[in-house]
Design a protein around this motif. Structure first.
Motif, PDB file in Angstrom:
ATOM      1  N   MET A  36       0.954  -1.307   0.201  1.00  0.00           N
ATOM      2  CA  MET A  36       0.071  -0.019  -0.099  1.00  0.00           C
ATOM      3  C   MET A  36       0.863   1.312  -0.007  1.00  0.00           C
ATOM      4  O   MET A  36       0.513   2.183  -0.434  1.00  0.00           O
ATOM      5  CB  MET A  36      -0.856  -0.016   1.127  1.00  0.00           C
ATOM      6  CG  MET A  36      -2.072  -1.136   1.137  1.00  0.00           C
ATOM      7  SD  MET A  36      -2.975  -1.272   2.439  1.00  0.00           S
ATOM      8  CE  MET A  36      -3.964   0.457   2.507  1.00  0.00           C
ATOM      9  N   SER A  37       2.197   1.126   0.432  1.00  0.00           N
ATOM     10  CA  SER A  37       2.855   2.452   0.895  1.00  0.00           C
ATOM     11  C   SER A  37       3.388   2.740  -0.841  1.00  0.00           C
ATOM     12  O   SER A  37       3.774   3.833  -1.117  1.00  0.00           O
ATOM     13  CB  SER A  37       3.950   2.065   1.464  1.00  0.00           C
ATOM     14  OG  SER A  37       4.816   1.233   1.130  1.00  0.00           O
ATOM     15  N   ARG A  38       3.585   1.461  -1.509  1.00  0.00           N
ATOM     16  CA  ARG A  38       3.968   1.867  -2.928  1.00  0.00           C
ATOM     17  C   ARG A  38       2.532   2.219  -3.943  1.00  0.00           C
ATOM     18  O   ARG A  38       2.776   1.903  -5.000  1.00  0.00           O
ATOM     19  CB  ARG A  38       4.639   0.583  -3.425  1.00  0.00           C
ATOM     20  CG  ARG A  38       5.956   0.571  -2.766  1.00  0.00           C
ATOM     21  CD  ARG A  38       6.542  -0.684  -2.890  1.00  0.00           C
ATOM     22  NE  ARG A  38       7.956  -0.796  -2.509  1.00  0.00           N
ATOM     23  CZ  ARG A  38       8.376  -0.935  -1.282  1.00  0.00           C
ATOM     24  NH1 ARG A  38       7.479  -1.063  -0.175  1.00  0.00           N
ATOM     25  NH2 ARG A  38       9.619  -1.058  -0.984  1.00  0.00           N
ATOM     26  N   GLY A  39       1.583   2.477  -3.192  1.00  0.00           N
ATOM     27  CA  GLY A  39       0.357   2.463  -4.074  1.00  0.00           C
ATOM     28  C   GLY A  39      -0.257   1.195  -4.778  1.00  0.00           C
ATOM     29  O   GLY A  39      -0.749   1.448  -5.890  1.00  0.00           O
ATOM     30  N   ILE A  40       0.073   0.289  -4.018  1.00  0.00           N
ATOM     31  CA  ILE A  40      -0.413  -1.160  -4.578  1.00  0.00           C
ATOM     32  C   ILE A  40      -1.797  -1.559  -3.858  1.00  0.00           C
ATOM     33  O   ILE A  40      -1.503  -2.002  -2.454  1.00  0.00           O
ATOM     34  CB  ILE A  40       0.563  -2.265  -4.614  1.00  0.00           C
ATOM     35  CG1 ILE A  40       1.717  -1.612  -5.386  1.00  0.00           C
ATOM     36  CG2 ILE A  40       0.174  -3.669  -4.857  1.00  0.00           C
ATOM     37  CD1 ILE A  40       3.039  -2.839  -5.371  1.00  0.00           C
ATOM     38  N   PRO A  41      -2.925  -1.680  -4.182  1.00  0.00           N
ATOM     39  CA  PRO A  41      -3.937  -2.136  -3.527  1.00  0.00           C
ATOM     40  C   PRO A  41      -4.008  -3.505  -3.272  1.00  0.00           C
ATOM     41  O   PRO A  41      -3.188  -4.206  -3.513  1.00  0.00           O
ATOM     42  CB  PRO A  41      -5.098  -1.762  -3.901  1.00  0.00           C
ATOM     43  CG  PRO A  41      -4.751  -0.800  -5.377  1.00  0.00           C
ATOM     44  CD  PRO A  41      -3.190  -1.304  -5.457  1.00  0.00           C
ATOM     45  N   VAL A  42      -4.613  -3.929  -2.005  1.00  0.00           N
ATOM     46  CA  VAL A  42      -4.764  -5.124  -1.289  1.00  0.00           C
ATOM     47  C   VAL A  42      -5.898  -5.540  -1.327  1.00  0.00           C
ATOM     48  O   VAL A  42      -6.979  -5.122  -1.060  1.00  0.00           O
ATOM     49  CB  VAL A  42      -4.009  -5.310   0.076  1.00  0.00           C
ATOM     50  CG1 VAL A  42      -4.281  -6.618   0.651  1.00  0.00           C
ATOM     51  CG2 VAL A  42      -2.608  -4.933   0.169  1.00  0.00           C
ATOM     52  N   ILE A  43      -6.127  -7.050  -1.754  1.00  0.00           N
ATOM     53  CA  ILE A  43      -7.452  -7.687  -1.682  1.00  0.00           C
ATOM     54  C   ILE A  43      -7.165  -8.707  -0.381  1.00  0.00           C
ATOM     55  O   ILE A  43      -5.951  -9.617  -0.705  1.00  0.00           O
ATOM     56  CB  ILE A  43      -7.909  -8.359  -2.793  1.00  0.00           C
ATOM     57  CG1 ILE A  43      -8.156  -7.538  -3.971  1.00  0.00           C
ATOM     58  CG2 ILE A  43      -8.998  -9.342  -2.430  1.00  0.00           C
ATOM     59  CD1 ILE A  43      -8.526  -8.146  -5.347  1.00  0.00           C
ATOM     60  N   SER A  44      -7.777  -8.965   0.662  1.00  0.00           N
ATOM     61  CA  SER A  44      -7.366  -9.963   1.612  1.00  0.00           C
ATOM     62  C   SER A  44      -8.449 -10.502   2.234  1.00  0.00           C
ATOM     63  O   SER A  44      -9.593  -9.918   2.183  1.00  0.00           O
ATOM     64  CB  SER A  44      -6.481  -9.224   2.618  1.00  0.00           C
ATOM     65  OG  SER A  44      -6.232  -9.878   3.882  1.00  0.00           O
ATOM     66  N   PHE A  45      -8.433 -11.489   3.029  1.00  0.00           N
ATOM     67  CA  PHE A  45      -9.489 -12.121   3.946  1.00  0.00           C
ATOM     68  C   PHE A  45      -9.376 -11.263   5.233  1.00  0.00           C
ATOM     69  O   PHE A  45      -8.417 -10.347   5.402  1.00  0.00           O
ATOM     70  CB  PHE A  45      -9.243 -13.520   4.216  1.00  0.00           C
ATOM     71  CG  PHE A  45      -9.363 -14.408   2.945  1.00  0.00           C
ATOM     72  CD1 PHE A  45     -10.652 -14.448   2.354  1.00  0.00           C
ATOM     73  CD2 PHE A  45      -8.375 -15.222   2.654  1.00  0.00           C
ATOM     74  CE1 PHE A  45     -10.760 -15.364   1.390  1.00  0.00           C
ATOM     75  CE2 PHE A  45      -8.532 -16.200   1.527  1.00  0.00           C
ATOM     76  CZ  PHE A  45      -9.620 -16.272   0.951  1.00  0.00           C
ATOM     77  N   GLU A  46     -10.382 -11.261   5.866  1.00  0.00           N
ATOM     78  CA  GLU A  46     -10.306 -10.425   7.106  1.00  0.00           C
ATOM     79  C   GLU A  46      -9.522 -11.011   8.057  1.00  0.00           C
ATOM     80  O   GLU A  46      -9.761 -12.154   8.931  1.00  0.00           O
ATOM     81  CB  GLU A  46     -11.851 -10.369   7.755  1.00  0.00           C
ATOM     82  CG  GLU A  46     -11.970  -9.591   8.888  1.00  0.00           C
ATOM     83  CD  GLU A  46     -13.599  -9.483   9.319  1.00  0.00           C
ATOM     84  OE1 GLU A  46     -13.755  -8.926  10.570  1.00  0.00           O
ATOM     85  OE2 GLU A  46     -14.437 -10.247   8.619  1.00  0.00           O
ATOM     86  N   LEU A  47      -8.191 -10.485   8.195  1.00  0.00           N
ATOM     87  CA  LEU A  47      -7.058 -10.813   8.857  1.00  0.00           C
ATOM     88  C   LEU A  47      -6.752  -9.732  10.017  1.00  0.00           C
ATOM     89  O   LEU A  47      -6.599  -8.764   9.641  1.00  0.00           O
ATOM     90  CB  LEU A  47      -5.864 -11.178   8.227  1.00  0.00           C
ATOM     91  CG  LEU A  47      -6.044 -12.210   7.007  1.00  0.00           C
ATOM     92  CD1 LEU A  47      -4.847 -12.367   6.224  1.00  0.00           C
ATOM     93  CD2 LEU A  47      -6.066 -13.608   7.740  1.00  0.00           C
ATOM     94  N   GLY A  48      -6.445 -10.054  11.331  1.00  0.00           N
ATOM     95  CA  GLY A  48      -5.844  -9.071  12.221  1.00  0.00           C
ATOM     96  C   GLY A  48      -6.443  -7.882  12.054  1.00  0.00           C
ATOM     97  O   GLY A  48      -7.768  -7.539  12.191  1.00  0.00           O
ATOM     98  N   GLU A  49      -5.607  -6.908  12.080  1.00  0.00           N
ATOM     99  CA  GLU A  49      -5.778  -5.673  11.871  1.00  0.00           C
ATOM    100  C   GLU A  49      -6.145  -5.090  10.322  1.00  0.00           C
ATOM    101  O   GLU A  49      -6.234  -3.799  10.393  1.00  0.00           O
ATOM    102  CB  GLU A  49      -4.674  -4.666  12.489  1.00  0.00           C
ATOM    103  CG  GLU A  49      -4.463  -4.909  14.122  1.00  0.00           C
ATOM    104  CD  GLU A  49      -5.870  -4.314  14.666  1.00  0.00           C
ATOM    105  OE1 GLU A  49      -6.299  -3.356  14.422  1.00  0.00           O
ATOM    106  OE2 GLU A  49      -6.022  -5.345  15.773  1.00  0.00           O
ATOM    107  N   LEU A  50      -6.089  -5.811   9.533  1.00  0.00           N
ATOM    108  CA  LEU A  50      -6.200  -5.360   8.288  1.00  0.00           C
ATOM    109  C   LEU A  50      -7.656  -4.631   8.126  1.00  0.00           C
ATOM    110  O   LEU A  50      -7.681  -3.669   7.214  1.00  0.00           O
ATOM    111  CB  LEU A  50      -6.220  -6.501   7.039  1.00  0.00           C
ATOM    112  CG  LEU A  50      -4.598  -6.939   6.405  1.00  0.00           C
ATOM    113  CD1 LEU A  50      -4.557  -7.885   5.637  1.00  0.00           C
ATOM    114  CD2 LEU A  50      -4.049  -5.530   6.281  1.00  0.00           C
ATOM    115  N   PRO A  51      -8.725  -5.178   8.537  1.00  0.00           N
ATOM    116  CA  PRO A  51     -10.011  -4.512   8.461  1.00  0.00           C
ATOM    117  C   PRO A  51     -10.123  -2.914   8.858  1.00  0.00           C
ATOM    118  O   PRO A  51     -10.602  -2.097   8.480  1.00  0.00           O
ATOM    119  CB  PRO A  51     -11.041  -5.384   9.113  1.00  0.00           C
ATOM    120  CG  PRO A  51     -10.379  -6.647   8.904  1.00  0.00           C
ATOM    121  CD  PRO A  51      -8.840  -6.613   9.319  1.00  0.00           C
ATOM    122  N   SER A  52      -8.872  -2.800   9.801  1.00  0.00           N
ATOM    123  CA  SER A  52      -8.882  -1.231  10.332  1.00  0.00           C
ATOM    124  C   SER A  52      -8.088  -0.212   9.246  1.00  0.00           C
ATOM    125  O   SER A  52      -7.898   0.694   9.257  1.00  0.00           O
ATOM    126  CB  SER A  52      -8.122  -0.965  11.544  1.00  0.00           C
ATOM    127  OG  SER A  52      -7.008  -1.641  11.723  1.00  0.00           O
TER     128      SER A  52
END
Length: 129
Positions: free
Chosen positions: A49-65
């Protein structure tokens, strides 16, 4: 699992193996899929994300925040949902993709960069930046 995955992989899948210099790799990444089932806050997501690359992820740890679905990436709940979201990414206009990439980068810059984190940590210890 590498041997098994290579046996069942379709022809359009490439295995690159261990990478010792991610700076060269990131420039070729358009979107990051995180398929783990258990993680805290994957550094790969923050780096991408810091490089402008979006992420698709399952609901993991703090990623939903960190990820605001549809704005700077996507949180999905099932493999089918992840596949559908990936197809959505492919169907987006270049302008919409650029907007999502920008929001991904801004999320990290405004919330997780050293300019933000270091003063916060110093404040926890009662120190000034």
């Amino acid at each position: 699992m590498e041997t098994l995955l290579k046996e069942i992989a379709p022809p359009n899948v490439q295995f690159h193996g261990h990478q010792s210099n991610m700076n060269e790799v990131w420039q070729n990444v358009d979107l990051l899929l995180i398929t783990s089932r258990y993680e805290g806050l994957p550094m790969a997501a923050l780096e991408a994300m810091s490089r402008g690359i979006p992420v698709i992820s399952f609901e993991l740890g703090e990623l939903p925040s960190v990820i605001d679905t549809g704005s700077n990436g996507w949180i999905t709940s099932t493999p089918e949902d992840m596949r559908a979201t990936l197809n959505t990414w492919f169907s987006l206009s270049d302008a919409k993709r650029s907007q999502i990439k920008y929001h991904a980068q801004q999320t990290i810059e405004l919330n997780y960069s050293t300019d933000v984190v270091i003063p916060t940590m110093l404040g926890v210890y009662g120190l000034k930046a």
